[in-house]
Write a protein that holds these residues in place. Structure first.
Motif, short mmCIF file in Angstrom:
data_model
loop_
_atom_site.label_atom_id
_atom_site.label_comp_id
_atom_site.label_asym_id
_atom_site.label_seq_id
_atom_site.Cartn_x
_atom_site.Cartn_y
_atom_site.Cartn_z
N THR A 124 0.89 -0.96 0.16
CA THR A 124 0.04 0.00 0.21
C THR A 124 0.93 1.32 -0.13
N GLY A 125 1.86 1.22 1.03
CA GLY A 125 2.87 2.17 0.93
C GLY A 125 3.56 2.82 -0.61
N GLU A 126 3.88 1.78 -1.15
CA GLU A 126 4.64 1.86 -2.24
C GLU A 126 3.84 1.79 -3.59
N LEU A 127 2.82 1.26 -3.75
CA LEU A 127 1.92 1.27 -4.93
C LEU A 127 0.52 1.66 -4.72
N TRP A 187 -3.43 1.75 -2.25
CA TRP A 187 -4.24 0.85 -1.70
C TRP A 187 -5.10 -0.07 -2.66
N GLN A 188 -4.92 0.12 -3.92
CA GLN A 188 -5.81 -0.53 -4.92
C GLN A 188 -4.86 -1.89 -5.09
N TRP A 189 -3.75 -1.82 -5.05
CA TRP A 189 -2.75 -3.05 -5.53
C TRP A 189 -2.96 -4.44 -4.56
N PRO A 190 -3.05 -4.19 -3.46
CA PRO A 190 -3.46 -5.39 -2.64
C PRO A 190 -4.90 -6.26 -3.33
#
Length: 508
Positions: free
Chosen positions: A179-182, A184-187
């Motif tokens: 979430t920090g890097e990409l 919140w959508q990526w999970p």
């Protein structure tokens, strides 16, 4: 009275208690063999070890009976289910696919969640995701329970529960970083991608495991029942059908209502408390991590707070490493001490290490997390790991006991466990901050740990009176009393219990 387990009142003609079974395991060897010293041709055995072990439940002669499938195939199915469970933990909740259809639904809902552009859209995606995933938590335990005999079940059930519960504590470590890097959508996108990769494994290698095993005799003086199956094993394509028929003729409404009644079942109530409360306390610990560790003196960031769950994951892994081998070894050892007779209550000895690690972890987490200036971050994380060891052991213990003692209501029992766990965890989430503010960390966890000690102590009456309870519930079926009984068809969901099947000669 074997190993302090109290015996029910003897009744002429039918004194067998469902769940009690003779497995041998090196005890009373003359009972395992015939008068000539050879293995009884009416029974099937596991001959892979030094001592013949009577298979409980006894497999039928049907090659489509999951108990007759090659062990490597059953282990592969278990591994796939566990792999899917762990892989899907990236969704910040616990998204598990319950079957082939739900796996597809989970892919769609997860992708929808990542693409949602409004709260309403995101909410409906999460609701759909919940519909797709909740049954899986119950059905993994059921599937594993249907594929193995008693002496093989412990380590497999431990692995399944570690995948379902213990693996969840790796989630914050991974999700926080993603979430920090990409964003919140990526999970959600990763859940959709990983589930899509797992979908072929589920479709092609996870067949239906429900099987209506022929009716069996048990440890009473009934004559052996001979039966022979001439049905060949289903082809690979037949085993992979998306739908292969209903296993019961009962109405969906009746099946829906059955778990509600079983909330009053003594063993189910014990299972709900043993598993669900310990899982709920992890919610309390999560509240402390969020409310205490982000402030001075530690001043953790959200990502650093997520890293604290590494200790929890290691603790659950340690719980798996201990409980899996111990569950199978203790069942055989205690059966040998009991002259070869297995009682499901032997599983309850696993509560001892749960009480030691879990309760100690709760007490000491409260002490160390209340003074991070003195203890820093390591000791709270260490005792968080101990609590997770106890949680894993409790989950495995309750699952094994309910499968062994009450296989006919296993699906409904696990549904009750799921409902209690979710509602209890929700209630703790709702009130945790208020309790923490009013009582303080140390005092709150003294209360919490003391409650857990009381819950673990309930295992004592369950052990001593468990066989009496099994006998009583067998003779006074509360589901039939309220009109929710189902037609018993032999094994599977309707089977009486893991007694001894008297079939044709066969050895494994």
């Amino acid at each position: 009275m074997g190993l302090l387990i109290l015996e029910p009142t003897k009744r002429e003609g039918d004194d067998h208690v469902p769940g009690t079974a003779f497995i041998g395991a090196g005890g009373a060897a003359d009972c395992v063999t015939t008068v000539t010293g050879e293995l009884d041709p009416n029974l099937k055995y596991d001959l892979t070890g030094d001592v013949p072990i009577v298979l409980v439940p006894q497999p039928s002669d049907d090659p489509n009976d999951p108990l007759n499938w090659p062990l490597w195939e059953r282990d592969l199915i278990t591994f796939i289910l566990c792999l899917v469970s762990v892989s899907l933990l990236l969704a910040q909740t616990r998204p598990y696919p319950c079957a082939k259809h739900c796996t597809v639904l989970l892919i769609v809902s997860s992708a929808w969640g990542g693409l949602a552009s409004s709260y309403k859209s995101f909410l409906w995606a999460r609701i759909l995701q919940g519909v797709a995933v909740c049954p899986f938590e119950t059905l993994v335990n059921i599937t594993v329970g249907e594929m193995y005999c008693v002496h093989q079940l412990g380590k497999r059930m431990a692995l399944a529960n570690f995948s379902l519960f213990g693996g969840a504590f790796l989630t914050p470590v991974i999700v926080g970083k993603i979430t920090g890097e990409l964003g919140w959508q990526w999970p959600f996108f990763l859940v959709a991608i990983i589930t899509g990769v797992m979908l072929p494994l589920v479709v092609f290698w996870v067949p239906e495991t429900t099987y209506n095993r022929p009716a069996h005799s048990t440890l009473s003086n009934q004559a052996p029942r001979q039966y022979t199956s001439t049905v060949p094993r289903h082809s690979f394509l037949q085993r992979m059908y998306l739908f292969n028929g209903r296993k019961t003729s009962e109405s969906p409404l009746k099946l829906f209502l059955r778990p509600i009644v079983l909330l009053l079942h003594p063993a189910v109530m014990w299972g709900m408390l043993t598993q669900g409360v310990m899982i709920g306390w992890t919610v309390m610990i999560g509240v402390v991590l969020a409310a205490v560790f982000i402030f001075p003196p530690l001043s953790f960031t959200e990502v650093e707070t997520g890293y604290m769950y590494t200790g929890a994951f290691i603790g659950s892994l340690a719980g798996l490493a201990i409980t899996g081998p111990l569950a199978d070894w203790s069942a055989k050892y205690l059966s040998r001490m009991n002259k070869g007779i297995y009682e499901p209550e032997f599983r309850l000895y696993l509560v001892i290490p749960q009480a030691v690690t879990g309760c100690l972890g709760l007490y000491m987490f409260g002490v160390t997390s209340s003074n991070t200036t003195k203890y820093g971050w390591f000791w709270p994380d260490f005792f968080f790991a101990l609590e997770l060891m106890g949680m894993t052991m409790g989950a495995v213990t309750s699952a094994l006991y309910l499968v062994d003692a009450y296989p006919g209501i296993a699906i409904e029992s696990f549904t009750c466990l799921l409902l209690f766990k979710n509602f209890f965890s929700f209630g703790l989430t709702w009130e945790a901050f208020n309790w923490l503010r009013e009582a303080g960390t140390k005092e709150l966890f003294i209360y919490v740990a003391s409650v857990q000690v009381a819950i673990c102590s309930l295992t004592l009456p369950m052990y001593f009176f468990g066989k009496i309870t099994r006998d009583f519930m067998h003779r006074h079926d509360i589901l039939k009393m309220v009109g929710l009984g189902i037609e018993e068809t032999g094994g599977g969901p309707g089977q009486e219990g893991p007694g001894i099947v008297m079939g044709e000669a066969g050895r494994r």
